[in-house]
Design an enzyme around this catalytic site. Structure first.
Site, short mmCIF file in Angstrom:
data_model
loop_
_atom_site.label_atom_id
_atom_site.label_comp_id
_atom_site.label_asym_id
_atom_site.label_seq_id
_atom_site.Cartn_x
_atom_site.Cartn_y
_atom_site.Cartn_z
N GLN A 196 0.86 -1.18 0.00
CA GLN A 196 0.00 0.00 0.00
C GLN A 196 0.90 1.24 0.00
OE1 GLN A 196 -2.26 1.65 3.46
NE2 GLN A 196 -4.04 0.99 2.29
N HIS A 214 -3.32 4.34 -1.37
CA HIS A 214 -4.15 4.65 -0.21
C HIS A 214 -4.86 5.97 -0.45
CE1 HIS A 214 -5.86 4.67 3.64
NE2 HIS A 214 -4.82 4.32 4.39
N HIS A 257 -9.60 7.38 4.24
CA HIS A 257 -9.42 7.65 5.67
C HIS A 257 -8.83 9.03 6.00
CE1 HIS A 257 -9.00 2.98 6.02
NE2 HIS A 257 -10.19 3.36 5.58
N TYR A 268 -6.31 10.64 4.40
CA TYR A 268 -4.90 10.85 4.05
C TYR A 268 -4.80 11.64 2.75
CZ TYR A 268 -4.22 7.64 7.90
OH TYR A 268 -4.25 7.06 9.14
N ARG A 281 -7.75 2.16 -2.75
CA ARG A 281 -8.58 2.10 -1.55
C ARG A 281 -9.20 3.48 -1.32
NH1 ARG A 281 -7.63 0.27 4.81
NH2 ARG A 281 -9.06 -1.47 4.62
N GLY A 341 -9.10 -7.73 8.59
CA GLY A 341 -8.10 -6.92 9.26
C GLY A 341 -7.70 -7.47 10.62
N ARG A 342 -8.31 -6.91 11.67
CA ARG A 342 -7.88 -7.23 13.03
C ARG A 342 -7.96 -8.72 13.35
NH1 ARG A 342 -11.87 -3.18 15.82
NH2 ARG A 342 -12.94 -3.59 13.85
#
Length: 370
Positions: free
Chosen positions: A108, A175, A178, A180, A228, A337-338
């Protein structure tokens, strides 16, 4: 081992061909910042971390965000770079390990823009940059980026893409989510420019279109480019770029035409519909609009807002709902993810029907790199 076949997971583990990728299954490891690469170099421990996920059955790994070649690209000294001889060699070893385990991996490419505070490492003297110099709260922090600065960032993304291909990665992800840098150009709250990089929704895609186009020219026609994007921003979970499917089409069409192969549609909970009047989530709408493959993401394998108390039953329900949507071809790939931080064998256990043996995610899992 107690095997409990609770659902038909065949669709999740079907091979995938599309967007230039050939994968053994539909499970994607979502990018998650780990900040375990001192000096910006991915270590042998990082290589082992990613290899374990490939061994656990992940079809495609998207690495944590990696800093393009700009002094204010990221805000922590242990976030990996994707520039410089040592960092590229570190990533080459990661790629080698993942491929040896039968997996595919893409980096990424990341610039945090105004999400970086003044004085943050690894380059404390470098000022954060953004389209209008506004942070996510809309406060003026620095001067707007000049056109020369914009072009230097576009070139840095392209160079990172070229280097990623050269060291053996299977594609790249940009990316653009979110809050950024790329997303700061998308969002009207952080992009108040009056030149060609600002204006209406379509005009605010211009920077991203230039990045995508430059990366495409750097890697050629057949190297996969994933983008993304998200509605929400860090700390601004109710933020929205668009309110209707029609506006989403206006937003996505220039990006798709620029050369995105796969859209990675970031939501906080995959089961929530994106617009009134339809059950489709963001990935579902994106696939419907562009006709291109999409990745869904958002609390897969977790129990909504309470991952610390996941039980076998509610995790089973979560996965069952995911499979229903995948079976309807609402989206093509599923990013986890997590759940993969705590248990690198999550895919293998889901496929085997041993949901009860999955190691549940807790915040403690983020403290180590296993």
């Amino acid at each position: 081992m107690k095997r409990r076949p609770i659902m038909n997971t065949d669709k999740l583990f079907e091979p995938f061909e599309g967007g230039g990728l050939s994968l053994t299954n539909r499970v994607v490891m979502a990018p998650m910042t780990r900040a375990q690469s001192p000096g910006g170099v991915a270590s042998p421990e990082v290589a082992a971390y990613y290899r374990r996920r490939a061994e656990g059955g992940v079809g495609l790994i998207v690495t944590e965000g990696t800093a393009i070649d700009h002094p204010a690209a990221v805000s922590h000294p242990d976030i990996p770079n994707i520039h410089g001889e040592a960092s590229l060699e570190g990533w080459a070893q990661v790629v080698k390990e993942v491929h040896a385990a039968g997996g595919k991996i893409i980096p990424q490419l990341w610039h945090v823009g105004m999400a970086r505070s003044i004085g943050e490492l690894p380059n404390a003297s470098a000022l954060p940059i953004g389209p209008s110099g506004l942070n996510l709260a809309g406060e003026q922090i620095t001067e707007p980026m000049t056109k020369n600065e914009i072009q230097s960032i576009v070139s840095a993304f392209a160079k990172a893409a070229k280097d990623a291909k050269a060291i053996g990665f299977d594609g790249i992800e940009l990316h653009g989510a979110h809050g950024y840098l790329i997303d700061q150009f998308f969002w009207e709250k952080t992009n108040r420019r009056t030149d060609e990089y600002g204006g209406d929704l379509e005009a605010r895609t211009t920077f991203a279109v230039e990045v995508i186009d430059a990366c495409r020219r750097a890697v050629g026609p057949d190297f996969p480019i994933v983008l993304r994007f998200s509605q929400w921003k860090g700390g601004h979970y109710d933020a929205r770029l668009v309110e209707t499917p029609e506006d989403l089409a206006r937003f996505l069409t220039p990006l798709s035409n620029a050369g995105v192969d796969i859209f990675h549609c970031s939501t906080r909970r995959f089961w929530q519909p994106e617009f009134e009047g339809s059950d489709l989530n963001l990935a579902g709408w994106t696939k419907k609009i562009t006709g291109k493959p999409t990745i869904t993401v958002g609390s897969v394998g977790l129990d909504s807002a309470f991952p610390s108390v996941v039980t076998e039953k509610n995790q089973e329900d979560n996965i069952e709902l995911l499979l229903e949507r995948l079976d309807k071809a609402e989206f093509d790939l599923v990013a986890v993810g997590r759940a993969l931080i705590s248990d690198p064998a999550w895919p293998a256990k889901v496929q085997a029907g041993t949901i009860g043996e999955i190691i549940h995610f807790t915040s403690d899992a983020t403290k180590t790199l296993y």
